[in-house]
Every structure is written in structure tokens, then in C-alpha cells.
Design an enzyme around this catalytic site. Structure first.
Site, PDB file in Angstrom:
ATOM      1  N   HIS A 464       0.836  -1.204   0.000  1.00 40.05           N
ATOM      2  CA  HIS A 464       0.000   0.000   0.000  1.00 40.05           C
ATOM      3  C   HIS A 464       0.877   1.263   0.000  1.00 40.05           C
ATOM      4  O   HIS A 464       0.702   2.153  -0.839  1.00 40.05           O
ATOM      5  CB  HIS A 464      -0.920  -0.010   1.220  1.00 40.05           C
ATOM      6  CG  HIS A 464      -1.767   1.208   1.360  1.00 40.05           C
ATOM      7  ND1 HIS A 464      -3.110   1.239   1.036  1.00 40.05           N
ATOM      8  CD2 HIS A 464      -1.480   2.464   1.797  1.00 40.05           C
ATOM      9  CE1 HIS A 464      -3.602   2.445   1.258  1.00 40.05           C
ATOM     10  NE2 HIS A 464      -2.627   3.213   1.728  1.00 40.05           N
ATOM     11  N   GLU A 465       1.797   1.328   0.952  1.00 41.57           N
ATOM     12  CA  GLU A 465       2.631   2.530   1.063  1.00 41.57           C
ATOM     13  C   GLU A 465       3.551   2.686  -0.146  1.00 41.57           C
ATOM     14  O   GLU A 465       3.820   3.807  -0.591  1.00 41.57           O
ATOM     15  CB  GLU A 465       3.449   2.491   2.364  1.00 41.57           C
ATOM     16  CG  GLU A 465       2.608   2.507   3.640  1.00 41.57           C
ATOM     17  CD  GLU A 465       1.682   3.710   3.726  1.00 41.57           C
ATOM     18  OE1 GLU A 465       2.011   4.785   3.177  1.00 41.57           O
ATOM     19  OE2 GLU A 465       0.610   3.578   4.353  1.00 41.57           O
ATOM     20  N   HIS A 471       3.569   6.489  -7.024  1.00 42.62           N
ATOM     21  CA  HIS A 471       2.777   7.602  -7.554  1.00 42.62           C
ATOM     22  C   HIS A 471       3.669   8.842  -7.631  1.00 42.62           C
ATOM     23  O   HIS A 471       3.652   9.592  -8.619  1.00 42.62           O
ATOM     24  CB  HIS A 471       1.574   7.851  -6.648  1.00 42.62           C
ATOM     25  CG  HIS A 471       0.520   8.720  -7.249  1.00 42.62           C
ATOM     26  ND1 HIS A 471      -0.606   9.105  -6.564  1.00 42.62           N
ATOM     27  CD2 HIS A 471       0.407   9.303  -8.469  1.00 42.62           C
ATOM     28  CE1 HIS A 471      -1.359   9.864  -7.347  1.00 42.62           C
ATOM     29  NE2 HIS A 471      -0.759  10.009  -8.504  1.00 42.62           N
TER      30      HIS A 471
END
Length: 672
Positions: A464-465, A471
Site C-alpha cells: 500500500h505505502e 505515484h
């Protein structure tokens, strides 16, 4: 000369051959004396080789700010206007963002205090700039000049509009007296937010004699007191969970006052600048658009669909009423019993190094990107166990840096986070300013006999991180103001939640999950059981998220003449299936009220969008390079430089985003 230390990794000998990035994370670090290398300062900023450097970099940024403001006010309308504004934003953000991280992560209190002062001083300047009439006029002259503005590229136009939006929500349209009042409220909010954030992670103390002696070992001892710094949600002992819940969440009157003052100041500010509530101000420009659209959507209806999700726990034959401290533990028990997914069975396959190797392989196949471990220079990192990764594209070269602060240490926030230290942007000389980010986790340290081993939940959090980090790395916006995760909040979580789908797909897991001692791969049947187990109690987990989201909206809606605890009790009765526990104030530990104030719903909406992206793009082949490149090109590369609904739905604009319906569809299908 000053004697400093250099870190030398030690890697366990096993039958497995690890890749360089895996070896870097499956290593224990030892220090050796380093007498010759100069301290380069935190993140390579020379001034930050000492605590006094914060004042130096702050003053330099403020001086540069003044010069850029003068340039902006003299500049004729054109693309240069936006470029100067972005350079101004970058000058302040590079200091403020770095200080914002150091104030919560650095182990030295003097560094934390100095960076906190810097945050306040830079933040105060930002609020003053947001009400600077002359500065705003220079931007508005550009937007009002249709002939010039229409010739700008779409990203430049959007960034100009976003800068103007910042002026508007800060009260630029008010008279001088009210503008000053808005600045004062914003400055006060900076201080209150910082106070509340710090208090969220502070442990509570209770006298030893107040607790049965046999549970003392589960907590930290402090003289005649026991310190409780978390919920101990996974503890098998019912009493340990109950004590942790009641003590950690015991109300603190001072923190209660800080929170209520924080909410009151937000409401005053929103009304002062012309909004019905702080929620209306916060949601302007997001995918949700307004609080009314959230309440009228099926997000709220989910709470009634899953109101009694605690019936999932009936097979346990509980002898007493299910309590809030039971939910996480018994969810795990049920999953383990039904699917034989005891975390200890999985952890040997999920060494930290193996997981990082898996991420490296995934990014290489999807984007042509590799993670290369680099040795930090002396003084570059704040803790000796921080790893540094260079993110390198096969043709584009170096994309940026990720600092991995993965291991537990005292006084470190118990929260997994992504921090932007420096945003990417196009420089005047044609070069690109490389982004720098930090990922902060709280993983156990490696031992003498084994590397750090992750539970399935820890592995999913890591993915997730890392979604946030990529991004930031893969965005190539012209302007820093919209780089990477600097986009609307209810879109910012999409790339990170999407990574959770990769983390539970056997086609991805099979490429890296292998036993740290034997090298044996994780059996497909175990992955299948793990994926099936997520559907069990998933409704209860989502119900909790819905409750949090609704409570957040109520806190930031129309003011109510009652305490935050009374509001929480009421919301819990309406939207959650488990009872309130007397003399607890869970909201005082809800740190998301600072960064996600009125926007906690973003996790639900982003999950819906991520579900759509997964099903439409990656479900058939999660390792397809063409799909990965398209995803990067159409979504990740734009950061906040493109309207999020345009990225989600192509070029089709709709009045009612279908993602609101998809939230319900996705959750209900998982529940069944």
C-alpha cells in the site's frame, strides 16, 4: 577529527540467493568507524548537519519567497506567471515538507523541536501569501485574459486555477480586517493541529497496582506505572485487550479541549470565507464535490446494510457481549480457524527482503523500473537502520529516491505513512527536479537468527505505502504543485489501494514469496486460503470505516452544542454494531482528523476506484507491461495536474460519479 559511524550490512547465509535489493533489506546492520567522510546533512542538505541548520534553510526560503513575490507582481500575464508561482510553492514546500517529517520521525528531540518551529514559521508565511491581494491580482490578471489563458497547455491552466482556488478558500475576497482574521485562524490551526497530532501517539499511564500482575509483561514498565501506547488488538488474552482499550482511550481533558478548539477554529474559518461548513470547504474540488453528495450516496446506506455484522462472530460461542476491543482479534481467529491462515505459517515466506524483491520485480515488469539500494552518506539519514532506494527507469534513467524508515523505535509514530520531502518539477535548465519521499512503517527488527518476517497484513501495508511512493516517482508533471500525491485526497489513495490487489494475487506473490531458510515457494493453496479469508469479516471492517467517515463528516458539519464524545456515542449507536465503552474517547486518537479532516471518506471512494481499475485493467494479467504503461500514462503521470474524474472516466464528465455506487457494489459482493 570527529569520529562517526558507517553502516555495514550483514546478510544471513541461507540456501537462497537473494537479489541485491532483497539482500539490503534482509540484512542486519553493524556500524564501523568512519573517520574521513563529511556529514552531508539530512537528505543531503548540508545545513542540516546540525540542528541550527533549520533556521538557516528557513530564512533562505523566506528570503527567496520575498523575491519571487516581487517577480510575480511585476510579471505580465503568461506562462511565466504560473512558473513563478510554482517556484514560490516549491521553495516553501521543500523546507516545510522536510520539517513536517522530521518533527515526527527524528529520534533527537532537539531536531524535532527545531523542525516544528520551522513548520510553524513557513506555514505562517503560506497563510499570509494566500491573502496577499497584489499576488492574487497577478494570477487573476492571467485567468481573466481569455486570449492568453486559452493558449496555455491544459496542465498550466489547471495549476493556475488551483493556485487561485487556494486564494479563494483562504478569504482573498474579504476586506483587510477579515483577511487578517483568516490568517490568524489558519496560524492557530497549524498550532492546534500539531498539538493534537502529537497527543494522538502519546501513551497513557496507570499505576502498576491497578492492574493484575500477570498482564504487566504485555506493557512497558515505568517505575511504579505501566505505560500503554496502543490497543494491543491482537493479544489473545481478553483482559490485556480490554485494559489496553480502556487505558489508552481514557479521556484527556487537555486533548479534548485541543480537539474541540481545532474543530471550532475550522468552522469559524470556513464560515468566514463563505462556506456553509468546514466540510463544504474541504470537499470543494474533490471527486465527491460536497457533503450532501456523500450523504445522498450509497456510502451511508452501507452502514445500515452491515449494522449487525458482529453476527459473524456467533460461531465462536462467546459467553459475553462482543466488545470493540474484540473485533480485530476475533476476526483473525475466525479467519485462522476457517482457512488455517495463522500468520506464523505465512511469515517465513514474507521476509522483508523477499517482499522488496517482489515489489522490484513487479515494477520492472509493469513500468520498466528498478529499485536499487544505495548506501546513504554520513549524516544523510536520521536513524542507522534507514535504507535508501534509487528508482531507475530502463530508458529514462534516475526517477527519484525513496528513503525506507521501516523499523520500530521508541517515540516513532505507530502509523504507516508516506511523506513527500521534495516534489518533482521541470527546471529552467531543462533538467527535472527529482522527487524524494519517505516511507515510514513500524516493522520488527531482524534478529540474530532471522530477517524481519512480515505477516500477510504487514506485507499488504508495505505494498500500500509503496503505491504512494511510486505515484510520486512515476509522476512527471511540469509543476511541483501537482506532483505525485499532490492531488485531491479522494483520488490520492487510489494507487496505494490498487497495490493491495497485487499483494493478494498469486500470479504476483508466486514471484517472490519463498521461505527465507529453504527457498521453497509459498504454496498456491495457502494464497487461495488467504484471499478467501479476506471476505470473512470484511463487512465488519468496512462498517468500521463507514462509521469513521460519517463521524468525520458530522464533526466538520454544522456545529452542535455537545461534546465530541457525545457526538461519537450517537454516531456509534446509529452506524456501528458494537457498544460504546464508558470513559473512553476514541476520537482523541483519531490522528486522521488532522490530515484527512472531513475527507476520511476518501478511503472508501478510492477503494471503489481502485476496484474498477483492477477489474478493468489488471485482473486478467497483473504483470502486463502494456497495461502498466497505459496506467502510468493515463493516471500516475498526471499527479494532480488533471481532473481526477477525467482520469477515472476518460473524458466523460458526469454529474453523479458512479464510484459512489461502486462502493456499495464492491463491499456487498465481498460480503456475500
Amino acid at each position: 577529527s570527529v569520529c562517526v559511524h558507517h553502516i555495514v550490512p550483514r546478510v544471513w547465509r541461507t540456501v537462497t540467493t537473494w537479489s541485491p535489493v532483497a539482500a539490503a533489506f534482509n540484512a542486519r546492520v553493524h556500524r564501523r568507524l568512519d573517520l574521513f567522510h563529511q556529514n552531508v546533512g539530512l537528505f543531503g542538505v548540508p545545513e542540516l548537519s546540525s540542528v541550527g541548520g533549520f533556521e538557516v534553510v528557513q530564512d533562505r526560503a523566506l528570503q527567496e519567497t520575498q523575491q519571487l513575490v516581487e517577480q510575480a507582481c511585476r510579471c505580465p500575464p503568461g506562462v511565466q506567471t504560473v512558473e513563478i508561482f510554482d517556484k514560490l510553492s516549491d521553495s516553501l514546500c521543500r523546507v516545510a515538507d522536510m520539517a513536517d517529517f522530521i518533527k515526527v520521525a527524528h529520534p533527537d528531540p532537539s531536531y524535532r523541536e527545531a523542525s516544528e518551529r520551522t513548520c510553524i514559521n513557513i506555514g505562517t508565511m503560506v497563510e499570509r501569501l494566500n491573502t496577499n491581494v497584489d499576488l492574487c491580482k497577478s494570477l487573476k490578471d492571467l485567468l481573466d485574459n481569455e486570449e492568453i489563458f486559452s493558449k496555455l497547455d491544459p496542465e498550466t491552466r489547471r495549476v493556475a486555477e488551483l493556485f487561485l482556488f487556494d486564494f479563494e478558500i483562504s478569504g482573498i475576497h474579504l476586506d483587510k480586517k477579515k483577511r487578517k482574521e483568516a490568517v490568524n485562524l489558519n496560524v492557530k490551526l497549524l498550532d492546534l493541529s500539531n498539538q493534537f497530532l502529537m497527543s494522538c501517539h502519546m501513551p497513557n499511564r496507570i499505576e502498576k497496582r491497578a492492574l493484575p500482575e500477570h498482564i504487566h509483561q504485555h506493557f512497558t514498565k515505568d517505575g511504579n506505572y505501566i505505560q500503554i501506547g496502543g490497543l494491543n488488538a491482537d493479544a489473545p488474552d481478553d483482559l490485556v485487550r480490554e485494559v489496553a482499550y480502556k487505558v489508552f482511550l481514557y479521556p484527556n481533558e487537555n486533548v479534548m479541549h485541543i480537539l474541540e478548539e481545532l474543530l471550532s477554529c475550522r468552522d469559524k474559518l470556513a464560515r468566514l470565507v463563505g462556506y456553509e461548513s468546514y466540510a463544504h470547504r474541504a470537499l470543494k474540488g474533490t471527486m465527491a464535490k460536497s457533503p450532501g453528495r456523500l450523504y445522498s450516496s450509497e456510502i451511508v446506506s452501507l452502514s445500515f446494510f452491515f449494522k449487525f455484522t458482529h453476527f459473524h462472530f456467533l460461531p465462536l460461542n462467546l459467553k459475553c457481549e462482543l466488545m470493540p476491543w474484540d473485533h480485530p482479534y476475533f476476526s483473525g481467529v475466525i479467519r485462522a480457524e476457517r482457512f488455517n491462515i495463522e500468520p506464523s505459517l505465512y511469515s517465513p515466506y514474507f521476509s522483508l527482503g523477499a517482499c522488496m524483491e517482489g515489489l522490484n520485480g513487479l515494477f520492472t515488469q509493469l513500468y520498466g523500473v528498478s529499485l536499487l539500494a544505495e548506501q546513504p552518506s554520513v549524516g544523510e539519514v536520521w536513524s542507522e537502520d534507514v535504507r535508501k532506494l534509487a528508482v531507475v527507469h530502463e530508458t529514462e534513467g534516475l526517477l527519484g529516491y525513496i528513503y525506507c524508515d521501516f523499523f520500530y523505535r521508541p517515540d516513532k509514530p505507530h502509523q504507516d505513512c508516506h511523506f513527500t520531502i521534495r516534489g518533482g518539477r521541470q527546471l529552467e535548465d531543462g533538467q527535472y527536479q527529482l522527487p524524494i519521499v519517505v516511507l515510514m512503517l513500524n516493522l520488527p527488527h531482524p534478529t540474530q537468527s532471522a530477517p524481519t518476517l512480515l505477516s500477510p497484513g504487514m506485507m499488504e501495508n508495505l505494498f500500500h505505502e509503496m503505491g504512494h511512493a511510486m505515484h510520486s516517482m512515476l509522476g512527471r508533471t511540469r509543476y511541483q504543485h501537482v506532483t505525485g500525491t499532490r492531488c485531491v485526497t479522494d483520488f490520492a489513495e487510489v494507487p496505494s489501494i490498487l497495490m493491495e490487489y497485487f499483494a493478494t494475487d498469486y500470479r504476483v506473490i508466486s514471484q517472490f514469496a519463498r521461505h527465507y531458510q529453504t527457498g521453497q515457494p509459498l504454496p498456491q493453496s495457502m494464497v487461495a486460503r488467504l484471499c478467501e479469508s479476506k471476505k470473512v469479516c470484511g463487512a465488519a471492517d468496512t462498517q468500521l470505516q463507514v462509521f469513521y467517515a460519517i463521524m468525520d463528516q458530522v464533526y466538520h458539519g454544522k456545529p452542535q452544542n455537545r461534546s465530541t464524545t457525545d457526538i461519537m456515542i450517537d454516531m456509534q449507536k446509529k452506524y456501528y454494531g458494537l457498544p460504546y465503552v464508558t470513559n473512553t474517547a476514541w476520537q482523541l486518537r483519531f490522528s486522521h482528523l488532522v490530515g484527512y479532516g472531513a475527507k476520511y471518506y476518501s478511503y472508501l471512494m478510492s477503494r471503489a476506484v481502485a476496484s474498477m481499475v483492477w477489474k478493468q485493467c489488471f485482473y486478467k494479467d497483473p504483470l502486463n507491461r502494456e497495461t502498466g504503461e497505459r496506467y502510468r500514462r493515463e493516471m500516475l503521470a498526471h499527479g494532480g495536474g488533471k481532473e481526477p474524474m477525467l482520469m477515472v472516466e476518460g473524458k466523460k464528465r458526469t454529474l453523479r460519479p458512479p464510484v459512489l455506487i461502486t462502493v456499495s457494489d464492491e463491499v456487498i459482493s465481498a460480503f456475500r
